[in-house]
Design a protein around this motif. Structure first.
Motif, PDB file in Angstrom:
ATOM      1  N   LEU A  55       0.832  -1.213   0.000  1.00 18.36           N
ATOM      2  CA  LEU A  55       0.000   0.000   0.000  1.00 18.36           C
ATOM      3  C   LEU A  55       0.864   1.260   0.000  1.00 18.36           C
ATOM      4  O   LEU A  55       0.579   2.222  -0.722  1.00 18.36           O
ATOM      5  N   LEU A  56       1.932   1.259   0.792  1.00 16.43           N
ATOM      6  CA  LEU A  56       2.824   2.413   0.816  1.00 16.43           C
ATOM      7  C   LEU A  56       3.551   2.596  -0.510  1.00 16.43           C
ATOM      8  O   LEU A  56       3.706   3.721  -0.994  1.00 16.43           O
ATOM      9  N   LEU A  57       3.990   1.501  -1.119  1.00 15.21           N
ATOM     10  CA  LEU A  57       4.639   1.596  -2.426  1.00 15.21           C
ATOM     11  C   LEU A  57       3.667   2.108  -3.485  1.00 15.21           C
ATOM     12  O   LEU A  57       4.036   2.922  -4.335  1.00 15.21           O
ATOM     13  N   SER A  58       2.431   1.657  -3.430  1.00 15.43           N
ATOM     14  CA  SER A  58       1.412   2.124  -4.362  1.00 15.43           C
ATOM     15  C   SER A  58       1.172   3.619  -4.195  1.00 15.43           C
ATOM     16  O   SER A  58       1.066   4.361  -5.184  1.00 15.43           O
ATOM     17  N   LEU A  59       1.099   4.082  -2.970  1.00 15.19           N
ATOM     18  CA  LEU A  59       0.918   5.502  -2.696  1.00 15.19           C
ATOM     19  C   LEU A  59       2.106   6.311  -3.223  1.00 15.19           C
ATOM     20  O   LEU A  59       1.925   7.351  -3.859  1.00 15.19           O
TER      21      LEU A  59
END
Length: 74
Positions: A55-59
């Motif tokens: 999720l953090l990488l996607s953000l």
């Protein structure tokens, strides 16, 4: 053709960033070890699903792409 060129540059940049993350991921201390990442280990079976890390990488990738698109449209 100009639009296709821009899209190819953006996709290429994303691939380069993801490749660098994969190469240097063992040097990033929190990568894959955040609270919320699922790790199950039993006899002869292990499951690892880094949901919070993904999720953090996607953000991060979304922010980078939006900044690039913002500057390319000016």
């Amino acid at each position: 053709m100009e639009g296709i060129g821009k899209i190819l540059l953006i996709v290429g940049g994303i691939i380069v960033i993801l490749g660098l993350l994969l190469i240097f991921s063992h040097h990033i201390p929190f990568f894959g070890k955040l609270p919320g990442d699922i790790f199950i280990k039993r006899d002869g079976f292990s499951l690892y699903f880094p949901i919070v890390t993904l999720l953090l990488l996607s953000l991060l990738v979304t922010i980078i792409v939006n900044v690039i698109l913002h500057f390319m449209n000016k």
